[in-house]
Design an enzyme around this catalytic site. Structure first.
Site, PDB file in Angstrom:
ATOM      1  N   GLY A  30       0.872  -1.455   0.127  1.00 46.49           N
ATOM      2  CA  GLY A  30       0.012  -0.081  -0.087  1.00 46.49           C
ATOM      3  C   GLY A  30       0.789   1.220   0.080  1.00 46.49           C
ATOM      4  N   HIS A  33       2.491   4.790  -4.827  1.00 47.85           N
ATOM      5  CA  HIS A  33       3.056   5.962  -5.523  1.00 47.85           C
ATOM      6  C   HIS A  33       3.439   5.665  -6.959  1.00 47.85           C
ATOM      7  CE1 HIS A  33       6.890   3.826  -5.220  1.00 47.85           C
ATOM      8  NE2 HIS A  33       6.813   3.596  -3.853  1.00 47.85           N
ATOM      9  N   HIS A  36       4.761   2.358  -7.922  1.00 44.80           N
ATOM     10  CA  HIS A  36       3.749   1.183  -8.069  1.00 44.80           C
ATOM     11  C   HIS A  36       2.961   1.323  -9.254  1.00 44.80           C
ATOM     12  CE1 HIS A  36       4.335   1.775  -3.270  1.00 44.80           C
ATOM     13  NE2 HIS A  36       4.627   0.297  -3.678  1.00 44.80           N
ATOM     14  N   GLN A  60       8.227  -9.063   7.861  1.00 49.34           N
ATOM     15  CA  GLN A  60       9.416  -8.455   7.312  1.00 49.34           C
ATOM     16  C   GLN A  60       9.942  -7.121   7.806  1.00 49.34           C
ATOM     17  OE1 GLN A  60       7.284  -7.680   3.426  1.00 49.34           O
ATOM     18  NE2 GLN A  60       8.554  -6.036   3.155  1.00 49.34           N
ATOM     19  N   GLN A 152      15.918  -7.703  -3.257  1.00 53.08           N
ATOM     20  CA  GLN A 152      14.583  -8.350  -2.865  1.00 53.08           C
ATOM     21  C   GLN A 152      14.139  -9.031  -4.341  1.00 53.08           C
ATOM     22  OE1 GLN A 152      10.762  -6.846  -0.799  1.00 53.08           O
ATOM     23  NE2 GLN A 152      10.154  -6.091  -3.186  1.00 53.08           N
ATOM     24  N   ARG A 186       8.273   5.303   1.912  1.00 51.70           N
ATOM     25  CA  ARG A 186       8.764   6.238   3.194  1.00 51.70           C
ATOM     26  C   ARG A 186       9.014   7.818   2.884  1.00 51.70           C
ATOM     27  NH1 ARG A 186      10.806   0.740   3.887  1.00 51.70           N
ATOM     28  NH2 ARG A 186      10.145   0.073   5.956  1.00 51.70           N
TER      29      ARG A 186
HETATM   30  O1  PAF Z   1       8.317  -4.560  -1.930  1.00 51.90           O
HETATM   31  C1  PAF Z   1       7.234  -4.630  -1.051  1.00 51.90           C
HETATM   32  O2  PAF Z   1       6.400  -3.943  -1.322  1.00 51.90           O
HETATM   33  C2  PAF Z   1       7.085  -5.902  -0.252  1.00 51.90           C
HETATM   34  O3  PAF Z   1       8.329  -6.219   0.208  1.00 51.90           O
HETATM   35  C3  PAF Z   1       6.618  -6.913  -1.082  1.00 51.90           C
HETATM   36  C4  PAF Z   1       7.017  -7.423  -1.974  1.00 51.90           C
HETATM   37  C5  PAF Z   1       4.864  -6.493  -1.303  1.00 51.90           C
HETATM   38  C6  PAF Z   1       6.177  -8.101   0.087  1.00 51.90           C
HETATM   39  O4  PAF Z   1       5.653  -7.664   1.168  1.00 51.90           O
END
Ligand code: PAF
Length: 252
Positions: A30, A33, A36, A60, A152, A186
Site C-alpha cells: 500500500g 506512489h 507502484h 518483514q 528483494q 517512506r
Molecule cells: O516490496 C514490497 O512492497 C514488499 O516487500 C512486498 C514484495 C509487497 C512483500 O511484502
C-alpha cells in the site's frame, strides 16, 4: 474493480478465470506512489487481468516502530488503482496470511544475509515467505517487482526458480522524482528539511567515486550510512535521515 478480503472468496473468483487468460500480479504494502503505478500499468498492458495485493507484512519488519509508522491509506490507494484499470485487489488480514503464526517460513542462506539482510535480520525471511504465499494464492502468469528493491527482486527470482514455480518475474526500472530521489512509500515521512537533502543520496551513489569517499560525502550531507557496497555489477546503498531509512542502487 473487485476487492477481496478473504482468501476463500478470492479462490472462488480465481477458479472462474479461464486458464488461457494471462494474469499479472503486483504485490504491494500500500501507500502507493508512481513507482507502484508504473508496475500496474505494465501489468495492465501485458495481461488480460491485473490483480494487486495490499498487505503490510509484519514478518518483514525487524523494528516495531517502523511497522507502526508505515504509511497506510487504503482509501486513496483504491482511487489510484481504479484509475489505472486494475481488475482485482487482494487485501487480506494478518490471520488470513498467517493462520499458523509464521511457523512455516522460507529461508535463504546466502544472498539474503548481506546488505539489507545484514542490517534488518529476518527481513528477507518475511519477504520471501509472504511472496511465496501470495504467489500461491493469486497464481499469476507474471508478477511485477521494482528494481529499487533490487536485492528483494533477485531473491524472489531465485526463489521462484529454486521451487520450480511457473511464474515469470518481471523487473521494472526505478521511478525517480525530477531531482533523482527514488520513489518510496517512506518518502512522505521525511520532514521538509530532510526532503531537501534526500536527493543527494542518489546523486552521490551515482557518482562512481570509491565507496569510502561516497560514505564520507553522505555523512557530510547529514545522512547516517548503513552501507555502500558493490555486488552483482551494481552499487547498493542504505542511509538514514532522521527516522527515515532510504535504500537505492545504481548500475556500475
Ligand atoms: O516490496 C514490497 O512492497 C514488499 O516487500 C512486498 C514484495 C509487497 C512483500 O511484502
Amino acid at each position: 474493480m473487485q476487492i477481496f478480503n478473504s482468501t476463500a472468496d478470492w479462490l472462488i473468483f480465481r477458479k472462474s478465470i479461464p486458464a488461457e487468460k494471462p494474469i499479472g500480479f503486483v504485490p504491494t504494502m500500500g501507500a502507493l506512489h508512481k513507482g507502484h503505478l508504473s508496475l500496474m500499468k505494465k501489468s495492465v498492458d501485458e495481461n488480460d487481468l491485473t490483480v494487486m495485493s495490499i498487505f503490510v507484512n509484519p514478518t518483514q519488519f525487524n523494528n516495531q516502530n517502523d511497522l507502526e509508522n508505515y504509511p497506510r491509506n487504503f482509501e486513496s490507494d483504491s482511487n489510484l488503482i481504479r484509475a489505472i484499470g486494475v481488475d482485482a485487489v487482494f487485501f487480506p488480514t494478518k490471520d488470513e496470511i498467517y493462520p499458523n503464526h509464521y511457523r512455516y517460513r522460507i529461508i535463504e542462506n546466502e544472498k539474503s544475509k548481506i546488505m539489507e539482510g545484514a542490517y534488518r535480520p529476518g527481513h528477507f525471511d518475511g519477504v520471501l515467505t509472504v511472496v511465496m504465499k501470495l504467489l500461491n494464492i493469486v497464481n499469476p502468469t507474471r508478477a511485477y517487482f521494482g528494481e529499487k528493491d533490487y536485492q528483494q527482486l533477485m531473491l524472489i527470482r531465485d526463489m521462484v526458480a529454486s521451487f520450480f514455480m511457473d511464474i515469470e518475474i518481471i523487473a521494472c526500472p526505478t521511478i525517480r522524482e525530477k531531482d533523482g530521489l527514488a520513489l518510496s512509500s517512506r518518502n512522505i515521512l521525511l520532514t521538509k528539511e530532510e526532503r531537501a537533502i534526500a536527493p543527494n543520496f542518489y546523486k552521490t551513489l551515482n557518482s562512481h567515486n570509491p565507496t569510502d569517499s561516497i560514505k564520507k560525502e553522505l555523512n557530510e550531507y547529514g545522512f547516517g550510512v548503513d552501507y555502500i557496497e558493490d555486488y552483482f555489477g551494481r552499487r547498493f546503498g542504505a542511509v538514514t535521515l532522521g527516522n527515515v531509512r532510504l535504500i537505492d542502487n545504481v548500475k556500475l
